[in-house]
Design an enzyme around this catalytic site. Structure first.
Site, PDB file in Angstrom:
ATOM      1  N   HIS A 203       0.769  -1.011   0.361  1.00 53.13           N
ATOM      2  CA  HIS A 203       0.021  -0.234  -0.220  1.00 53.13           C
ATOM      3  C   HIS A 203       0.888   1.267  -0.166  1.00 53.13           C
ATOM      4  CE1 HIS A 203      -3.168  -2.543   0.655  1.00 53.13           C
ATOM      5  NE2 HIS A 203      -3.690  -2.209   0.396  1.00 53.13           N
ATOM      6  N   GLU A 443     -10.842 -11.736  -3.929  1.00 53.98           N
ATOM      7  CA  GLU A 443      -9.782 -10.695  -3.814  1.00 53.98           C
ATOM      8  C   GLU A 443      -9.113 -12.384  -3.522  1.00 53.98           C
ATOM      9  OE1 GLU A 443      -9.232  -7.779  -2.290  1.00 53.98           O
ATOM     10  OE2 GLU A 443     -10.865  -7.567  -1.260  1.00 53.98           O
ATOM     11  N   ASP A 467      -4.193  -8.998  -4.808  1.00 53.21           N
ATOM     12  CA  ASP A 467      -4.702  -9.847  -2.709  1.00 53.21           C
ATOM     13  C   ASP A 467      -4.852 -10.878  -3.376  1.00 53.21           C
ATOM     14  OD1 ASP A 467      -4.150  -8.929  -0.009  1.00 53.21           O
ATOM     15  OD2 ASP A 467      -6.346  -8.072  -0.783  1.00 53.21           O
ATOM     16  N   CYS A 514      -9.667  -3.848  -9.958  1.00 53.07           N
ATOM     17  CA  CYS A 514      -9.421  -2.361  -9.313  1.00 53.07           C
ATOM     18  C   CYS A 514      -8.186  -3.013  -8.890  1.00 53.07           C
ATOM     19  CB  CYS A 514     -10.330  -2.165  -8.044  1.00 53.07           C
ATOM     20  SG  CYS A 514     -10.705  -3.133  -6.593  1.00 53.07           S
TER      21      CYS A 514
HETATM   22  C1  PEP Z   1      -6.291  -5.937  -4.444  1.00 56.49           C
HETATM   23  O1  PEP Z   1      -6.513  -6.394  -3.014  1.00 56.49           O
HETATM   24  O2  PEP Z   1      -6.285  -5.521  -5.868  1.00 56.49           O
HETATM   25  C2  PEP Z   1      -7.584  -3.960  -3.678  1.00 56.49           C
HETATM   26  C3  PEP Z   1      -7.684  -3.122  -5.024  1.00 56.49           C
HETATM   27  O3  PEP Z   1      -7.186  -4.036  -2.464  1.00 56.49           O
HETATM   28  P1  PEP Z   1      -6.224  -3.034  -1.547  1.00 56.49           P
HETATM   29  O4  PEP Z   1      -4.759  -3.433  -2.622  1.00 56.49           O
HETATM   30  O5  PEP Z   1      -6.318  -2.508  -1.288  1.00 56.49           O
HETATM   31  O6  PEP Z   1      -5.791  -4.803  -1.088  1.00 56.49           O
HETATM   32 MG    MG Z   2      -7.129  -6.478  -1.311  1.00 59.71          MG
END
Ligand code: PEP
Ligand code: MG
Length: 607
Positions: A203, A443, A467, A514
């Site tokens: 992140h 995910e 994920d 996403c």
């Molecule tokens: C993902 O896991 O692809 C996602 C969009 O959520 P995050 O990156 O916040 O875990």
């Molecule tokens: Mg995620």
């Protein structure tokens, strides 16, 4: 007891890591993590010595591997001449006199590995430094570099995140940066980031890309090797940093920066064009945001809505935001985007996004631990506060709510039931509420296996590839040691996406991707071909993605997807996609692509 502290690099040093956020920056270092290695001469009991020897041998292996990686990367990016220096380092690491001296210090004299390295190498460095020969004096510099690398490889990783002592125009260097720390920094005082740990989908990296700050992560020892005030050059596009760059590096930097800025400007011509393939297939392009204020700009980048607002960023503060505070933030985003859709994901705390009031501080496997919807379903008070805030805000625009990390039907049904409960409570209070679409993130591999049943329960799916890839391939997304195994184009991942799309379309619901994969130019063709309806990404990437979509045929994309689903491994898929990509976009001109190294490298190989 004698002690010594690791010496920092004063010479020009190239380090290769993970390209976390594109762009270039040069500036003086401001460290916010202090990982120190203190070397102490105390003798160890005899039974500890074999373990100490192993510790040294492991550090030696890691250092050799790092230098080999660095050499390969340097050959590719700067040329064979620049890489020669590493041959000298590798030879020194194999030198029997040096190795015997270190091993004897451990095995016969009973020293710990750090002291053995320190004493053997310092003696040699001192000898070389005194030499009349210039060549030998230069060797002393190389030995110092090895000294630093070996000690760093032996070092404890104990990040001490102090308060953030940044000043105007610094490059922030840290062992590890969390999203919470990042958002506490002032944007205009940061030129770039360099961190020891982290991968492309940590992140920290995602946020750096959103903030358009160049960043390189996964550098392993950078926080140990440099000092506050050193000059450092960040190449976030190539995943490389140069500590104490020379004049030629700085000239190169200016050239690359100029090209990068020009490319960014060129991409703005894409803004108002439709994201439609040559044969007329429309792909919805949406923005991922982490902060409400980012909503101000997403339409300028050509998005037609927000596909993922990571609401947990609102919770990175002391104390939980109240229902009213949350409603205000959500309303702001919805009003700003109206009439375009805004997908707000409910709290996805945990993993590398620790929220002080709910997250466990120490977990062996935080990404598979106390996280996300699990936390919300057990802290119903908190979850209901968020759901009510979302419902109250829903009158302000086109809201969609999405639940993260769903792994089965019960979880989804329980989350939906709580949503209904909140809705009924608000309606009973006389509130008028519009209908809100509800979606699930896919995910977790278990959700893929249950996807046909899940599709009957929701209005849309959003595939969180960050994920999904980490759980499917068992590759921790934040672990720099295995960053190269995080393979979005692994056939297992592609087949999962295929299954999700098929199940969704059978039920007549759309699928968005996403995760970070959605903004990789090499993935665009295959995702479009698999039938994904929407792609949601860092706002900056939208224009580049649009450019690719406008250059391909949907029919070709479908044929490509069909072909890659049958391939054996990620390497074959990558090769196939690169070739396909080249054929498709030769008329586009590569100068306007700014984010993908993979593609550019392969194009360079072919021109
Ligand atoms: C993902 O896991 O692809 C996602 C969009 O959520 P995050 O990156 O916040 O875990
Ligand atoms: Mg995620």
């Amino acid at each position: 007891m004698k002690t010594a502290t690791i010496k920092k690099v004063k010479t020009r040093t190239v380090l290769v890591g993970v390209a976390a956020s594109p762009g270039y920056a040069v500036g003086s270092v401001q460290k916010i993590a202090n990982r120190t290695v203190t070397i102490d001469e105390a003798k160890l009991p005899a039974e500890r010595l074999p373990a100490e020897e192993q510790l040294f041998l492991k550090a030696l292996d890691n250092t050799t591997r790092d230098i080999n990686n660095l050499k390969t990367a340097t050959v590719q990016r700067l040329g064979i001449n620049e890489a020669r220096i590493f041959d000298a380092h590798l030879m020194m690491l194999k030198d029997p006199t040096l190795l015997n001296s270190i091993l004897a210090s451990i095995k016969q004299e009973g020293h710990n590995a750090s002291w053995a390295v320190h004493s053997s190498l310092s003696a040699l460095i001192a000898q070389f430094e005194k030499s009349k020969s210039e060549v030998l004096r230069e060797r002393a510099m190389d030995l110092k570099e090895l000294y630093n690398r070996l000690l760093a490889a032996l070092g404890d990783s104990g990040p001490v995140l102090s308060s953030v002592p940044h000043k105007d125009g610094s490059i922030i260097v840290a062992h590890e940066l969390t999203p919470g720390t990042l958002i506490s920094l002032k944007r205009d005082e940061i030129l770039g980031f360099a961190t020891d740990s982290g991968g492309r989908t940590s992140h920290f990296s995602i946020l750096a890309r959103s903030m358009q700050i160049p960043a390189v992560s996964g550098l392993r020892n950078v926080s140990l090797l440099i000092e506050n005030g050193d000059t450092i050059l960040i190449d976030g596009t190539g995943g490389m940093v140069i500590v104490n760059p020379n004049e030629e590096d700085l000239r190169h930097f200016e050239e690359k920066l100029a090209v990068f800025n020009k490319q960014k400007q060129e991409l703005f011509t894409m803004r108002q064009l439709e994201p439609m393939t040559r044969d007329g297939k429309y792909i919805t392009l949406l923005a991922n945001i982490e902060l409400p204020l980012e909503a101000d700009n997403v339409l300028d980048f050509g998005a037609t809505g927000i596909g993922l607002y990571r609401s947990e960023f609102l919770f990175f503060r002391k104390g939980m935001p109240t229902c009213a505070e949350q409603a205000e933030a959500y309303s702001y985003i919805l009003r700003t985007l109206k009439p375009f859709p805004v997908v707000i994901r409910t709290l996805d705390a945990g993993g590398d996004k620790l929220v002080s009031d709910v997250s466990a501080s120490e977990e062996a496997n935080p990404f598979m631990g106390w996280r996300s919807i699990r936390v919300c379903l057990s802290r119903k008070d908190l979850f209901k506060d968020q759901l009510k805030a979302l419902l109250l805000a829903s009158v302000e625009g086109n809201l969609r709510i999405m639940f993260p990390m769903i792994s089965g039907l019960n979880e989804l049904r329980e989350a939906k039931a709580l949503y209904q409960e909140c809705r009924t409570e608000l309606l009973d209070q006389g509130k008028e509420l519009p209908k809100v679409k509800i979606g699930a993130m896919i995910e977790v591999p278990a959700a893929v296996m249950m996807v046909e049943a899940l599709a009957k329960e929701v209005d849309f799916f959003s595939i969180g590839t960050n994920d999904l890839i980490q759980f499917t391939l068992a590759v921790d997304r934040t672990n720099e040691l295995i960053a190269n195994m995080f393979e979005p184009h692994h056939p297992a991942v592609l087949n999962m996406i295929d299954r999700v799309v098929r199940a969704a379309h059978r039920e007549g619901i759309p699928v968005c991707v996403c995760g970070e994969m959605s903004s990789d130019p090499l993935s665009t063709l295959v995702l479009v071909g698999l039938g994904v309806d929407e792609l949601s990404m860092t706002p900056w990437s939208i224009m580049e993605c649009k450019k690719i979509i406008r250059s391909v045929n949907y029919e070709d994309a479908k044929a490509t997807a069909k072909a890659v689903l049958k391939l054996d491994d990620a390497q074959s898929v990558n090769r196939y996609l690169r070739q396909k990509y080249l054929q498709t976009i030769t008329d586009l001109g590569i100068s306007s692509f700014i984010t993908s190294h993979d593609v550019k490298d392969s194009l360079d190989d072919n021109v």
